[in-house]
Design a protein around this motif. Structure first.
Motif, PDB file in Angstrom:
ATOM      1  N   VAL A 102     -44.691  24.147  82.583  1.00  0.00           N
ATOM      2  CA  VAL A 102     -43.574  24.723  83.337  1.00  0.00           C
ATOM      3  C   VAL A 102     -43.666  26.246  83.339  1.00  0.00           C
ATOM      4  CG1 VAL A 102     -41.062  25.017  83.357  1.00  0.00           C
ATOM      5  CG2 VAL A 102     -42.049  22.756  82.975  1.00  0.00           C
ATOM      6  N   THR A 103     -43.922  26.821  82.184  1.00  0.00           N
ATOM      7  CA  THR A 103     -44.005  28.277  82.089  1.00  0.00           C
ATOM      8  C   THR A 103     -45.146  28.817  82.948  1.00  0.00           C
ATOM      9  OG1 THR A 103     -43.061  28.227  79.872  1.00  0.00           O
ATOM     10  CG2 THR A 103     -44.274  30.216  80.486  1.00  0.00           C
ATOM     11  N   LEU A 104     -46.268  28.125  82.936  1.00  0.00           N
ATOM     12  CA  LEU A 104     -47.376  28.560  83.787  1.00  0.00           C
ATOM     13  C   LEU A 104     -47.013  28.477  85.270  1.00  0.00           C
ATOM     14  CD1 LEU A 104     -50.348  26.979  81.833  1.00  0.00           C
ATOM     15  CD2 LEU A 104     -49.944  29.432  82.205  1.00  0.00           C
ATOM     16  N   THR A 105     -46.280  27.439  85.656  1.00  0.00           N
ATOM     17  CA  THR A 105     -45.885  27.347  87.070  1.00  0.00           C
ATOM     18  C   THR A 105     -44.942  28.483  87.448  1.00  0.00           C
ATOM     19  OG1 THR A 105     -44.033  25.820  86.675  1.00  0.00           O
ATOM     20  CG2 THR A 105     -46.197  24.836  87.160  1.00  0.00           C
ATOM     21  N   TYR A 106     -44.046  28.880  86.540  1.00  0.00           N
ATOM     22  CA  TYR A 106     -43.164  30.023  86.814  1.00  0.00           C
ATOM     23  C   TYR A 106     -44.004  31.266  87.107  1.00  0.00           C
ATOM     24  CZ  TYR A 106     -39.120  27.632  84.603  1.00  0.00           C
ATOM     25  OH  TYR A 106     -38.108  26.780  84.267  1.00  0.00           O
ATOM     26  N   ARG A 107     -45.024  31.473  86.301  1.00  0.00           N
ATOM     27  CA  ARG A 107     -45.848  32.669  86.441  1.00  0.00           C
ATOM     28  C   ARG A 107     -46.628  32.662  87.758  1.00  0.00           C
ATOM     29  NH1 ARG A 107     -49.161  33.889  81.231  1.00  0.00           N
ATOM     30  NH2 ARG A 107     -49.452  35.839  82.373  1.00  0.00           N
ATOM     31  N   VAL A 108     -47.179  31.520  88.119  1.00  0.00           N
ATOM     32  CA  VAL A 108     -47.912  31.432  89.391  1.00  0.00           C
ATOM     33  C   VAL A 108     -46.932  31.592  90.554  1.00  0.00           C
ATOM     34  CG1 VAL A 108     -49.331  29.949  90.859  1.00  0.00           C
ATOM     35  CG2 VAL A 108     -49.754  30.027  88.389  1.00  0.00           C
ATOM     36  N   ALA A 109     -45.771  30.979  90.432  1.00  0.00           N
ATOM     37  CA  ALA A 109     -44.760  31.121  91.492  1.00  0.00           C
ATOM     38  C   ALA A 109     -44.355  32.575  91.650  1.00  0.00           C
ATOM     39  CB  ALA A 109     -43.548  30.254  91.170  1.00  0.00           C
ATOM     40  N   SER A 110     -44.312  33.308  90.566  1.00  0.00           N
ATOM     41  CA  SER A 110     -44.004  34.736  90.638  1.00  0.00           C
ATOM     42  C   SER A 110     -45.098  35.486  91.397  1.00  0.00           C
ATOM     43  CB  SER A 110     -43.862  35.298  89.218  1.00  0.00           C
ATOM     44  OG  SER A 110     -43.638  36.681  89.256  1.00  0.00           O
ATOM     45  N   TYR A 111     -46.329  35.147  91.138  1.00  0.00           N
ATOM     46  CA  TYR A 111     -47.459  35.772  91.844  1.00  0.00           C
ATOM     47  C   TYR A 111     -47.360  35.518  93.353  1.00  0.00           C
ATOM     48  CZ  TYR A 111     -52.273  36.873  93.138  1.00  0.00           C
ATOM     49  OH  TYR A 111     -53.390  37.403  93.728  1.00  0.00           O
ATOM     50  N   LEU A 112     -46.921  34.306  93.724  1.00  0.00           N
ATOM     51  CA  LEU A 112     -46.795  33.942  95.138  1.00  0.00           C
ATOM     52  C   LEU A 112     -45.490  34.448  95.767  1.00  0.00           C
ATOM     53  CD1 LEU A 112     -48.127  30.268  94.947  1.00  0.00           C
ATOM     54  CD2 LEU A 112     -49.346  32.306  95.777  1.00  0.00           C
TER      55      LEU A 112
END
Length: 178
Positions: free
Chosen positions: A60-70
């Protein structure tokens, strides 16, 4: 012979008393053993439940970070999909063993709630793999994931007869654009 007959009721009383004491001790030991065994299994299930939640939360935390990049999430530490790919693969591989242990030791209700939660996380991962840039759709996925997590924790608390806990929904102030 008459002395023996006179002492027979006392002898029977002693035998009955000894037998009663023995049965009471055996029964008490069995009850204590069952209580201790139940406590050990509850401790083990709690550890399994927490381990599964921790392993899923990494994804979940990794998805937050990638979503932030996008541009979909305000997470302060963006991570490109290319940088995240091996980390997401590692997180997915790490959650498989804890998921199997959960299936083995978890109650049917907890396992079902865990399945719902992980499906929501997988939907988030798919959304990001597609490179989608839609903050509103991301927020919808995020809410579904949070509801899945909340239901999982509620099922765990019910299974372990724990008191109700926090919803884990901590509203954050929106981050102003820079």
């Amino acid at each position: 012979m008459s002395a023996f007959i006179q002492q027979l009721p006392a002898l029977i009383g002693v035998v009955i008393g000894a037998l009663g004491s023995y049965l009471a001790i055996v029964r008490g030991d069995r009850a204590r053993f069952r209580r201790e065994q139940t406590a050990r299994w509850e401790e083990r299930r709690l550890a399994v439940y927490a381990d599964y939640a921790r392993s899923l939360k990494k994804s979940v935390t990794l998805t937050y970070r990638v979503a932030s990049y996008l541009g979909n999430d305000p997470h302060p530490h963006p991570l490109s999909p290319q940088e995240a790919e091996p980390l997401l693969a590692e997180a997915t591989l790490a959650r498989d063993p804890s998921g199997e242990t959960l299936i083995l030791l978890g109650s049917p209700e907890v396992v079902e709630r865990a399945r719902t939660w992980v499906v929501r996380v997988m939907e988030m991962e798919q959304f990001l793999r597609e490179g989608t840039r839609d903050p509103q759709a991301w927020q919808t996925l995020l809410e579904r994931q949070r509801a899945g997590r909340e239901a999982y924790y509620a099922a765990v608390r019910e299974d372990l007869a724990l008191p109700p806990g926090h919803s884990a929904r901590w509203p954050l102030s929106p981050v102003p654009p820079t």
